[in-house]
Motif scaffolding. Structure first.
Motif, PDB file in Angstrom:
ATOM      1  N   SER A   5     -36.355  50.395 -17.145  1.00  0.00           N
ATOM      2  CA  SER A   5     -35.677  49.231 -17.015  1.00  0.00           C
ATOM      3  C   SER A   5     -35.002  48.761 -18.179  1.00  0.00           C
ATOM      4  O   SER A   5     -35.325  48.509 -19.196  1.00  0.00           O
ATOM      5  CB  SER A   5     -36.559  48.178 -16.440  1.00  0.00           C
ATOM      6  N   TYR A  39     -31.301  43.076  -9.396  1.00  0.00           N
ATOM      7  CA  TYR A  39     -31.776  44.452  -9.589  1.00  0.00           C
ATOM      8  C   TYR A  39     -30.812  45.502  -8.801  1.00  0.00           C
ATOM      9  O   TYR A  39     -30.384  45.205  -7.669  1.00  0.00           O
ATOM     10  CB  TYR A  39     -33.271  44.614  -9.029  1.00  0.00           C
ATOM     11  N   GLU A  41     -30.353  50.022  -9.032  1.00  0.00           N
ATOM     12  CA  GLU A  41     -30.907  51.157  -9.483  1.00  0.00           C
ATOM     13  C   GLU A  41     -30.296  52.499  -9.353  1.00  0.00           C
ATOM     14  O   GLU A  41     -29.337  52.629  -8.400  1.00  0.00           O
ATOM     15  CB  GLU A  41     -32.319  51.299  -8.803  1.00  0.00           C
ATOM     16  N   GLY A  52     -33.253  51.375 -13.693  1.00  0.00           N
ATOM     17  CA  GLY A  52     -33.263  49.939 -13.028  1.00  0.00           C
ATOM     18  C   GLY A  52     -32.478  49.240 -14.107  1.00  0.00           C
ATOM     19  O   GLY A  52     -32.680  49.076 -15.234  1.00  0.00           O
TER      20      GLY A  52
END
Length: 134
Positions: A5, A39, A41, A52
């Motif tokens: 992330s 978010y 991805e 992410g």
């Protein structure tokens, strides 16, 4: 490795930049109830690993410098692994969090100051099982 992330103040701009860099658009996104993009991805690489991008608002350890990335290692039993890490002297960084159906993350700070992420991840397990059969 299961998921990495990265955090961004402007998630829309980051999505465009990474799509351009990777040559593919994000396949998934999630917004907050008020509509803020939270978010996105991408799936990349031989194992379709997850990259992410997270709205910085949700960063566990904000930093003014380059930091904040958490590499999540896939584990079979998140709770047992989380407990074992603490037994070995790791300090809690982020308690286990359900991120969606089949996706739970947690992180610790190891005795050397590194953030270690662990995750149960149905996507990763499905790809790994398919590769074991091939």
């Amino acid at each position: 490795m299961s998921t990495v992330s990265y955090y961004a103040d402007d998630l829309t701009e980051a999505r465009v930049w990474y799509a351009q860099f990777l040559g593919v658009d994000a396949y998934f996104e999630r917004s907050t109830p008020d509509g803020m993009l939270a978010y996105v991805e991408f799936r990349i690489g031989d194992y379709q690993a997850e990259l992410g991008l997270v709205n910085r608002r949700f960063e566990v350890t904000p930093s003014d410098g380059p930091a904040g990335q958490i590499l999540y290692w896939a584990v079979d039993d998140l709770d047992a692994t989380f407990a074992r890490l603490q037994e070995l002297g790791a300090k809690i960084h982020d308690e286990p969090q359900v991120r969606g159906p089949g996706f739970v993350t947690a992180s610790v700070v190891d005795p050397f100051g590194n953030i270690l992420g662990i995750m149960t991840n149905t996507h990763y397990m499905a790809i790994a099982e398919q590769n074991r059969r091939d």
